[in-house]
Design an enzyme around this catalytic site. Structure first.
Site, PDB file in Angstrom:
ATOM      1  N   LEU A 176       0.870  -1.164   0.000  1.00 57.21           N
ATOM      2  CA  LEU A 176       0.000   0.000   0.000  1.00 57.21           C
ATOM      3  C   LEU A 176       0.907   1.214   0.000  1.00 57.21           C
ATOM      4  CD1 LEU A 176      -2.884  -0.691   2.568  1.00 57.21           C
ATOM      5  CD2 LEU A 176      -3.046  -0.597   0.084  1.00 57.21           C
ATOM      6  N   ASP A 177       0.529   2.243  -0.762  1.00 56.33           N
ATOM      7  CA  ASP A 177       1.360   3.434  -0.837  1.00 56.33           C
ATOM      8  C   ASP A 177       1.613   4.015   0.558  1.00 56.33           C
ATOM      9  OD1 ASP A 177       1.349   3.217  -3.602  1.00 56.33           O
ATOM     10  OD2 ASP A 177      -0.449   4.453  -3.804  1.00 56.33           O
ATOM     11  N   TYR A 178       2.695   4.755   0.665  1.00 52.85           N
ATOM     12  CA  TYR A 178       3.080   5.416   1.913  1.00 52.85           C
ATOM     13  C   TYR A 178       1.925   6.245   2.469  1.00 52.85           C
ATOM     14  CZ  TYR A 178       6.296   8.201   4.910  1.00 52.85           C
ATOM     15  OH  TYR A 178       6.954   8.820   5.956  1.00 52.85           O
ATOM     16  N   THR A 198      -1.303   5.825   1.807  1.00 57.58           N
ATOM     17  CA  THR A 198      -2.562   5.077   1.767  1.00 57.58           C
ATOM     18  C   THR A 198      -2.687   4.228   3.027  1.00 57.58           C
ATOM     19  OG1 THR A 198      -2.560   4.976  -0.649  1.00 57.58           O
ATOM     20  CG2 THR A 198      -3.880   3.336   0.491  1.00 57.58           C
TER      21      THR A 198
END
Length: 299
Positions: free
Chosen positions: A126-128, A130
């Site tokens: 998961l993105d930083y 997100t």
């Protein structure tokens, strides 16, 4: 007439494999310690096993046979099982990696040491910026199944985006496919709602106050990623995708004219985040576990 051959042999008997295994092997496989450490604990009579009838018995030694799924105690403490999957609620501003050379927070900081020793690994990323559901796996084959787009395992996200979203327009855009730098991607729009002004203002305020120190607020404002006023209306959209390319959901929505302010994953396949608190783990439910087992490669 005499037979030219020797005595006829009957059908070959196949020995049944034992249902149980050496106790030192079971204990080591459970992750308690190395094979030699497990053997030593067994020799010292520190290991007990709970039988099906509920009775707890001391294991006599390393060569004693016990079940791979037996309940085991060492020095009175229960030895946990290595889970097939763990469910984690990743907070925003935590990296989905086990190590970061820049010293930023990572998921490893929260993963219990026991599971780190068993090489549990994040299923994708998961993105930083997100938050939401992130699975940890102990099975490489299962991880590949969960990630590869050919297996069509859906993921559900909730995004707060800029602008007053038209349900009909966005639904058609996502259904027809949105072009990004990594190709054309589709999604299913489930729901759209428009946020009240007060809630929108609170989101912008919180976003500014919680930005990590490595972000330059003025630079983000110049590039349009951070609004300098509260006049921008916000909408909440819920959508489902079956691919997981880097920042794909954000790029799709931005290319539809709605920059993403917040992004949160709520479901991966049949596993739902539910009310799990941020930065906490849980085991799979029985139904989720049965679903995960169906994905494990058989060859």
């Amino acid at each position: 007439m005499k037979s030219s051959g020797g005595p006829k042999k009957g059908p070959r008997k196949i020995r049944n494999r034992p249902a149980n295994f050496r106790a030192d092997r079971v204990l080591a496989n459970r992750g308690w310690g190395s094979r030699s450490e497990s053997s030593e604990a067994l020799k010292q009579k520190r290991v007990k096993v709970q039988k099906e009838d509920g009775k707890i018995e001391t294991v006599k030694g390393p060569s004693d046979r016990i079940g791979m799924n037996d309940i085991i105690f060492v020095d009175g403490e229960k030895v946990p099982f290595i889970p097939l999957l763990l469910v984690y609620h990743k907070p925003k501003w935590v990296l989905s990696v086990m190590n970061d050379p820049k010293g930023r927070p990572t998921v490893k900081d929260s993963l219990p040491e026991f599971f780190q020793k068993q090489d549990l690994h994040p299923v994708g990323r998961l993105d930083y910026d997100t938050s939401g559901l992130l699975l940890f796996s102990s099975n490489g084959g299962l991880t590949q199944k969960l990630l590869h787009p050919s297996h069509d395992i859906s993921k559900e996200y909730v995004a707060v985006v800029e602008g007053t979203v038209s349900d009909e327009k966005l639904r058609k855009q996502l259904q027809d496919g949105v072009q990004t730098g990594e190709g054309n991607h589709t999604a299913e729009l489930l729901d759209v709602s428009h946020l009240p002004e007060e809630e929108s203002m609170g989101i912008w305020k919180t976003l500014r106050e919680t930005l990590p120190k490595e972000y330059d607020t003025e630079d983000l404002e110049k590039r349009g990623y951070l609004k300098d006023n509260n006049d921008v209306p916000l909408s909440r959209v819920r959508l489902v995708v079956s691919e997981g390319k880097h920042r794909m959901v954000r790029r799709m929505l931005a290319n539809c004219g709605h920059g993403v302010v917040l992004l949160h994953r709520e479901r991966h396949g049949e596993v739902v985040l539910g009310d799990l608190d941020p930065d906490k783990f849980r085991d799979l439910t029985p139904d989720e576990l049965e679903w995960a087992k169906t994905l494990i490669p058989t060859t």
